[in-house]
Design a protein around this motif. Structure first.
Motif, PDB file in Angstrom:
ATOM      1  N   ARG A   1       0.988  -1.125   0.047  1.00 30.09           N
ATOM      2  CA  ARG A   1      -0.221   0.004  -0.023  1.00 30.09           C
ATOM      3  C   ARG A   1       0.966   1.244   0.051  1.00 30.09           C
ATOM      4  N   SER A   2       0.384   2.320  -0.788  1.00 35.96           N
ATOM      5  CA  SER A   2       1.089   3.650  -0.900  1.00 35.96           C
ATOM      6  C   SER A   2       1.213   4.106   0.506  1.00 35.96           C
ATOM      7  N   GLY A   3       2.704   4.436   0.868  1.00 32.90           N
ATOM      8  CA  GLY A   3       2.971   4.794   2.058  1.00 32.90           C
ATOM      9  C   GLY A   3       3.454   3.861   3.128  1.00 32.90           C
ATOM     10  N   ALA A   4       3.475   2.652   2.833  1.00 30.09           N
ATOM     11  CA  ALA A   4       3.975   1.604   3.660  1.00 30.09           C
ATOM     12  C   ALA A   4       5.119   0.905   3.415  1.00 30.09           C
ATOM     13  N   ASP A   5       5.740   0.055   4.067  1.00 33.32           N
ATOM     14  CA  ASP A   5       7.070  -0.625   3.393  1.00 33.32           C
ATOM     15  C   ASP A   5       6.795  -1.902   3.464  1.00 33.32           C
ATOM     16  N   VAL A   6       5.748  -2.467   3.941  1.00 39.44           N
ATOM     17  CA  VAL A   6       5.783  -3.782   4.095  1.00 39.44           C
ATOM     18  C   VAL A   6       4.373  -4.132   3.979  1.00 39.44           C
ATOM     19  N   ALA A   7       3.717  -5.020   3.062  1.00 41.97           N
ATOM     20  CA  ALA A   7       2.387  -5.519   2.850  1.00 41.97           C
ATOM     21  C   ALA A   7       2.567  -7.062   3.919  1.00 41.97           C
ATOM     22  N   LYS A   8       1.324  -7.232   4.848  1.00 43.14           N
ATOM     23  CA  LYS A   8       1.545  -8.468   5.318  1.00 43.14           C
ATOM     24  C   LYS A   8       0.221  -9.252   5.111  1.00 43.14           C
ATOM     25  N   VAL A   9       0.093 -10.470   4.822  1.00 41.64           N
ATOM     26  CA  VAL A   9      -0.638 -11.477   4.303  1.00 41.64           C
ATOM     27  C   VAL A   9      -0.631 -12.543   5.301  1.00 41.64           C
ATOM     28  N   SER A  10      -1.708 -12.925   5.862  1.00 39.72           N
ATOM     29  CA  SER A  10      -1.838 -14.193   6.738  1.00 39.72           C
ATOM     30  C   SER A  10      -3.183 -14.885   6.179  1.00 39.72           C
ATOM     31  N   ALA A  11      -2.837 -16.251   6.172  1.00 42.46           N
ATOM     32  CA  ALA A  11      -3.852 -17.093   5.598  1.00 42.46           C
ATOM     33  C   ALA A  11      -3.824 -18.458   6.291  1.00 42.46           C
ATOM     34  N   THR A  12      -4.846 -19.045   6.774  1.00 45.13           N
ATOM     35  CA  THR A  12      -5.117 -20.045   7.438  1.00 45.13           C
ATOM     36  C   THR A  12      -5.765 -21.122   6.552  1.00 45.13           C
ATOM     37  N   VAL A  13      -5.075 -22.256   6.257  1.00 44.36           N
ATOM     38  CA  VAL A  13      -5.598 -23.339   5.269  1.00 44.36           C
ATOM     39  C   VAL A  13      -5.638 -24.470   5.905  1.00 44.36           C
ATOM     40  N   GLU A  14      -7.006 -25.168   5.643  1.00 48.43           N
ATOM     41  CA  GLU A  14      -7.393 -26.471   6.330  1.00 48.43           C
ATOM     42  C   GLU A  14      -7.504 -27.457   5.065  1.00 48.43           C
ATOM     43  N   ASN A  15      -6.898 -28.259   5.290  1.00 46.88           N
ATOM     44  CA  ASN A  15      -6.843 -29.599   4.205  1.00 46.88           C
ATOM     45  C   ASN A  15      -6.633 -30.814   5.077  1.00 46.88           C
ATOM     46  N   ASP A  16      -7.878 -31.483   4.914  1.00 43.99           N
ATOM     47  CA  ASP A  16      -8.414 -32.653   5.377  1.00 43.99           C
ATOM     48  C   ASP A  16      -8.051 -32.951   6.977  1.00 43.99           C
ATOM     49  N   GLY A  17      -8.641 -31.691   7.531  1.00 44.54           N
ATOM     50  CA  GLY A  17      -8.514 -31.582   9.114  1.00 44.54           C
ATOM     51  C   GLY A  17      -7.236 -31.176   9.652  1.00 44.54           C
ATOM     52  N   ARG A  18      -6.192 -31.016   8.776  1.00 40.18           N
ATOM     53  CA  ARG A  18      -4.861 -30.685   9.173  1.00 40.18           C
ATOM     54  C   ARG A  18      -4.895 -29.031   8.836  1.00 40.18           C
ATOM     55  N   GLU A  19      -4.435 -28.257   9.687  1.00 42.18           N
ATOM     56  CA  GLU A  19      -4.402 -26.682   9.875  1.00 42.18           C
ATOM     57  C   GLU A  19      -3.098 -25.959   9.601  1.00 42.18           C
ATOM     58  N   LEU A  20      -3.155 -25.303   8.751  1.00 41.79           N
ATOM     59  CA  LEU A  20      -1.596 -24.542   8.852  1.00 41.79           C
ATOM     60  C   LEU A  20      -1.872 -23.037   8.494  1.00 41.79           C
ATOM     61  N   THR A  21      -1.041 -22.165   9.245  1.00 37.87           N
ATOM     62  CA  THR A  21      -1.226 -20.715   8.912  1.00 37.87           C
ATOM     63  C   THR A  21       0.070 -20.279   8.261  1.00 37.87           C
ATOM     64  N   VAL A  22      -0.110 -19.385   7.230  1.00 34.37           N
ATOM     65  CA  VAL A  22       1.080 -18.757   6.418  1.00 34.37           C
ATOM     66  C   VAL A  22       1.060 -17.393   6.665  1.00 34.37           C
ATOM     67  N   ASP A  23       2.250 -16.794   7.289  1.00 30.84           N
ATOM     68  CA  ASP A  23       2.395 -15.276   7.473  1.00 30.84           C
ATOM     69  C   ASP A  23       3.272 -14.883   6.452  1.00 30.84           C
ATOM     70  N   LEU A  24       3.111 -13.934   5.656  1.00 34.50           N
ATOM     71  CA  LEU A  24       3.978 -13.305   4.602  1.00 34.50           C
ATOM     72  C   LEU A  24       4.182 -11.803   5.100  1.00 34.50           C
ATOM     73  N   ALA A  25       5.381 -11.559   4.977  1.00 33.77           N
ATOM     74  CA  ALA A  25       5.721  -9.901   5.150  1.00 33.77           C
ATOM     75  C   ALA A  25       6.457  -9.487   3.633  1.00 33.77           C
ATOM     76  N   ILE A  26       5.554  -8.834   2.926  1.00 32.32           N
ATOM     77  CA  ILE A  26       5.973  -8.573   1.296  1.00 32.32           C
ATOM     78  C   ILE A  26       6.770  -7.207   1.547  1.00 32.32           C
ATOM     79  N   ALA A  27       7.818  -6.930   1.131  1.00 32.20           N
ATOM     80  CA  ALA A  27       8.853  -5.715   1.178  1.00 32.20           C
ATOM     81  C   ALA A  27       8.407  -5.018  -0.009  1.00 32.20           C
ATOM     82  N   ALA A  28       8.249  -3.852  -0.022  1.00 27.72           N
ATOM     83  CA  ALA A  28       8.446  -2.734  -0.937  1.00 27.72           C
ATOM     84  C   ALA A  28       9.726  -2.802  -1.814  1.00 27.72           C
ATOM     85  N   SER A  29      10.878  -3.140  -1.041  1.00 27.80           N
ATOM     86  CA  SER A  29      12.272  -3.322  -1.407  1.00 27.80           C
ATOM     87  C   SER A  29      12.836  -4.164  -0.499  1.00 27.80           C
TER      88      SER A  29
END
Length: 422
Positions: free
Chosen positions: A62-90
């Motif tokens: 986003r304009s004015g920010a240095d990092v974008a953060k995305v967090s997604a919790t994925v469930e697959n056949d009863g197993r649950e994993l959360t991915v956290d990503l910090a996407i840097a502008a540079s």
């Protein structure tokens, strides 16, 4: 497989967002430019570590920010994993799995598997080879995450080698021939090594995908010509005939190494790398003619849809039902193609759809409908949720879904009309 939770911070037009999702159809509705696509893009980034719209990460922040953060919790056949990503502008991105940081962001690949249908898909047929290479690499990243590491290593070596080639001619004229040749030998060895790994993984995917594409296209356009795909290597037919996979890496490495020797003088003269997977293409053929330049608009769209439908079947055959995402794609299709696509996707465990106009969505597609709006009263435009409701539709429960090709044969069994006409 489904995404249960999605949280965004400073991702494109979303300063913040939190969504709790379910294994069902969710439709995001809002005018163009309101941020619907950004939601699907963020999930596709979790699945592939790349955007389907831009080639660099900076626009995702986003304009004015240095990092974008995305967090997604994925469930697959009863197993649950959360991915956290910090996407840097540079600079480098960071990632964590279940809050534990990982050394390389690519370690999150394979946690979420997704297939995204988008208006940009027409470029798979009509666009440059880079579009088709990207398509294959996205499938490789989801099905063979380790191979994605080879692609990153290959890209790094290619940049270094290409930089050397740009200055090699001038350096040799200054009498630095031995230094240039010795350095090139090092880069050539690494390029052949990583290039063979990338090419072998691509070939294996294309071999699996090819029959699925032919069946999918015949179902969508039964009166059109046979659709086929094949991998075409810049290194020549000795690579094209390979079966791909780990067993073929040594043979491909040998071919690439030989071609680098043959083309060295020409590469130094031109200052560019002329052979390697960065020069390869996925050949799309209708009948006896290449689809690019010869396919009608209708045939091109049918081929693009076939590539995506085949991708779904490929991932399902690998044991996981992928999240299916339709990004404003209904607006690009005629009524019959809308109905066929809706019929194919109605049995998905999780279907995420965006649309600018609700009427673009076939009546059979029901589920949860989230309305997206924007606010501009305080600083830059920001996206926000303005409504959330359930919409009835005719849909098939996930546990009643037919599998893979059987489903398509029943869902897409009606003729589409004359595909030779635009």
């Amino acid at each position: 497989m489904f995404v249960r939770d999605l949280t965004l911070r400073d991702y494109r037009s979303w300063p913040s967002a939190e969504f709790t999702l379910a294994p069902e159809t969710t439709i995001f509705v809002g005018r163009n430019g309101f941020g619907k696509t950004n939601l699907l893009e963020s999930l596709f980034y979790v699945a592939t570590l790349r955007s389907h719209r831009v080639s660099t990460d900076a626009p995702l922040v986003r304009s004015g920010a240095d990092v974008a953060k995305v967090s997604a919790t994925v469930e697959n056949d009863g197993r649950e994993l959360t991915v956290d990503l910090a996407i840097a502008a540079s600079g480098a991105n960071k990632a964590a799995i279940n809050t534990r940081p990982v050394r390389r962001t690519r370690e999150v690949l394979g946690i979420l598997r997704a297939v995204l249908f988008a208006p940009e898909d027409l470029a798979l047929v009509r666009g440059d080879p880079s579009e088709r290479r990207r398509f294959v690499d996205e499938l490789v990243a989801q099905t063979r995450p380790m191979a994605a590491g080879a692609k990153a290593d290959y890209d790094r070596v290619l940049r270094q080698r290409s930089a050397l080639l740009k200055t090699a001619g001038a350096a040799m004229r200054r009498g630095e021939t031995d230094s240039v040749i010795n350095t090139l030998d090092v880069w050539d060895s690494q390029l052949a090594d990583f290039g063979a790994q990338v090419t072998a993984a691509r070939l294996a995917i294309v071999r699996q995908l090819a029959p699925l594409v032919s069946v999918a296209y015949a179902s969508i356009a039964p009166h059109s010509r046979l659709a086929t795909i094949a991998y075409r290597s810049a290194a020549g037919p000795d690579v094209d005939v390979s079966e791909g996979g780990d067993a073929s890496i040594d043979d491909i490495r040998g071919v690439l190494a030989a071609r680098l020797v043959e083309l060295r003088d020409k590469e130094i003269d031109r200052g560019v790398s002329l052979v390697g997977p960065h020069r390869d293409d996925l050949e799309l053929v209708l009948g006896d003619e290449p689809a690019k330049g010869f396919a009608s608009h209708g045939e091109s769209w049918s081929f693009a849809l076939s590539l995506r439908l085949a991708s779904v079947d490929l991932l399902r055959a690998d044991g996981v039902d992928p999240v299916i995402m339709l990004d404003d794609v209904f607006a690009e299709l005629d009524v019959r193609r809308r109905e066929k696509l809706a019929a194919f996707t109605e049995g998905a465990e999780q279907l995420l759809v965006t649309a600018a106009v609700a009427d673009d969505i076939p009546a059979c597609v029901g589920g949860r409908r989230i309305s997206i709006g924007v606010a501009e009263d305080d600083g830059p435009r920001r996206s926000l949720v303005v409504g959330d409701e359930a919409v009835s539709g005719v849909s098939t429960p996930f546990d009643q879904r037919e599998s893979g090709l059987d489903q398509r044969e029943s869902a897409l069994d009606q003729p589409m009309g004359d595909e030779s006409d635009d």
